[in-house]
Scaffold this motif. Sequence first.
Motif, PDB file in Angstrom:
ATOM      1  N   GLN A  84      37.680  24.045  30.852  1.00  0.00           N
ATOM      2  CA  GLN A  84      37.768  23.531  29.493  1.00  0.00           C
ATOM      3  C   GLN A  84      38.822  22.442  29.419  1.00  0.00           C
ATOM      4  OE1 GLN A  84      38.369  26.583  26.533  1.00  0.00           O
ATOM      5  NE2 GLN A  84      36.782  27.919  27.385  1.00  0.00           N
ATOM      6  N   LEU A  86      40.139  20.478  26.186  1.00  0.00           N
ATOM      7  CA  LEU A  86      40.016  20.381  24.733  1.00  0.00           C
ATOM      8  C   LEU A  86      41.189  19.570  24.188  1.00  0.00           C
ATOM      9  CD1 LEU A  86      39.060  24.120  24.050  1.00  0.00           C
ATOM     10  CD2 LEU A  86      37.586  22.216  24.731  1.00  0.00           C
ATOM     11  N   SER A  88      41.106  17.224  21.325  1.00  0.00           N
ATOM     12  CA  SER A  88      40.791  16.514  20.090  1.00  0.00           C
ATOM     13  C   SER A  88      42.068  16.225  19.306  1.00  0.00           C
ATOM     14  CB  SER A  88      39.834  17.345  19.228  1.00  0.00           C
ATOM     15  OG  SER A  88      40.449  18.552  18.813  1.00  0.00           O
ATOM     16  N   TRP A 108      33.253  22.860  28.827  1.00  0.00           N
ATOM     17  CA  TRP A 108      33.494  22.420  27.453  1.00  0.00           C
ATOM     18  C   TRP A 108      34.469  21.251  27.489  1.00  0.00           C
ATOM     19  CZ3 TRP A 108      35.646  26.220  23.149  1.00  0.00           C
ATOM     20  CH2 TRP A 108      35.609  25.566  21.904  1.00  0.00           C
ATOM     21  N   ASP A 110      36.105  18.322  24.939  1.00  0.00           N
ATOM     22  CA  ASP A 110      36.289  17.874  23.562  1.00  0.00           C
ATOM     23  C   ASP A 110      37.368  16.798  23.515  1.00  0.00           C
ATOM     24  OD1 ASP A 110      36.624  17.488  20.856  1.00  0.00           O
ATOM     25  OD2 ASP A 110      36.941  19.598  20.361  1.00  0.00           O
ATOM     26  N   GLY A 112      37.298  14.682  20.751  1.00  0.00           N
ATOM     27  CA  GLY A 112      36.979  14.214  19.412  1.00  0.00           C
ATOM     28  C   GLY A 112      38.167  13.673  18.637  1.00  0.00           C
ATOM     29  N   GLU A 132      29.037  22.188  26.233  1.00  0.00           N
ATOM     30  CA  GLU A 132      29.399  21.527  24.971  1.00  0.00           C
ATOM     31  C   GLU A 132      30.165  20.250  25.257  1.00  0.00           C
ATOM     32  OE1 GLU A 132      31.758  22.277  20.739  1.00  0.00           O
ATOM     33  OE2 GLU A 132      30.754  23.940  21.777  1.00  0.00           O
ATOM     34  N   SER A 134      31.858  17.094  23.063  1.00  0.00           N
ATOM     35  CA  SER A 134      32.253  16.662  21.727  1.00  0.00           C
ATOM     36  C   SER A 134      33.106  15.400  21.826  1.00  0.00           C
ATOM     37  CB  SER A 134      33.033  17.792  21.028  1.00  0.00           C
ATOM     38  OG  SER A 134      33.334  17.460  19.707  1.00  0.00           O
ATOM     39  N   HIS A 156      25.372  22.000  22.982  1.00  0.00           N
ATOM     40  CA  HIS A 156      25.974  21.371  21.807  1.00  0.00           C
ATOM     41  C   HIS A 156      26.449  19.968  22.175  1.00  0.00           C
ATOM     42  CE1 HIS A 156      26.117  25.652  20.851  1.00  0.00           C
ATOM     43  NE2 HIS A 156      26.212  25.313  19.589  1.00  0.00           N
ATOM     44  N   TYR A 158      27.920  16.368  20.375  1.00  0.00           N
ATOM     45  CA  TYR A 158      28.437  15.728  19.168  1.00  0.00           C
ATOM     46  C   TYR A 158      28.990  14.338  19.522  1.00  0.00           C
ATOM     47  CZ  TYR A 158      28.148  20.587  17.746  1.00  0.00           C
ATOM     48  OH  TYR A 158      27.698  21.865  17.498  1.00  0.00           O
TER      49      TYR A 158
END
Length: 273
Positions: A84, A86, A88, A108, A110, A112, A132, A134, A156, A158
């Motif tokens: 992961q 992450l 954002s 995952w 992210d 974002g 995912e 994002s 997912h 995005y």
Amino acid sequence: KIQLAATMRPGCVLVAAVVCAFAVLGAAGQEWATEVAALCDVATQNAPAAWARAAQSPCDGDWLMPCEHALAGVACDRFGRVSQLLLSRQSMTGSITESITNMSHLCWLDFGYNKLKGSIPENFGELKYLYELSLPGNQFTGTIPSSFGKIKDLTHLYLQGNQFFGPIDPLMSLSTIVSMDLSNNSFTGPLPTEIGQMSNLEYIDISQNSFAGELPTTLENCAKLEELRLNSNKFTGTVFAVTFSTHQTLGTIPNLIPLFQLNILDLSSNQLS
């Protein structure tokens, strides 16, 4: 090989086991070092705000494993590989480093709501375990890489609020997609007929783009759809009136999908008749 091991002296068997263990650890060590280097690239090229305040940096040169020290937004699997990332709202700048695909166990990702620019690396499909992705609210440009079709577990996606353009055909082979938001970009072309292969779709938002043409009849295969947002595009064609379970007649729409599944449908600001 089994017979040979059986005839070896106990000391030789122990030596062989130790050599084998070191070989395994050596291979793992190379993979860990590659991922630490990729994290260093993220640190130097994108400068996540939380990492700037961290006591240790993956660029320090004394990291043997990606999760050897605590680093905000980074998690590893049981093999010690990054699973992961992450980050954002970390005020990150620059573009996505191509070395990010060296974190091949990523599930995952992210990034974002940062200030990232540039395009998605062409080799992004090497992240084959990704479920995912994002990247909303950045300043990304370019087209969807053709390698996206390799990410067979993606559920997912995005990408809303960027400046992506071109067709979305590379996404159409991703039959595992459940939720997809591509809104507020500059995507063009018709909605591909292959969207009917995305039979697990429950949510899709492609509003505020420049899609055109008629809606494909293959949408009827997306029987799990609960929310469909196609507004503010250039779709055309003749459609049929339908009334929803909310007891609201929402104008004219194609009689293409099991409408009783839909909770939200938005076709406004098109050229449908």
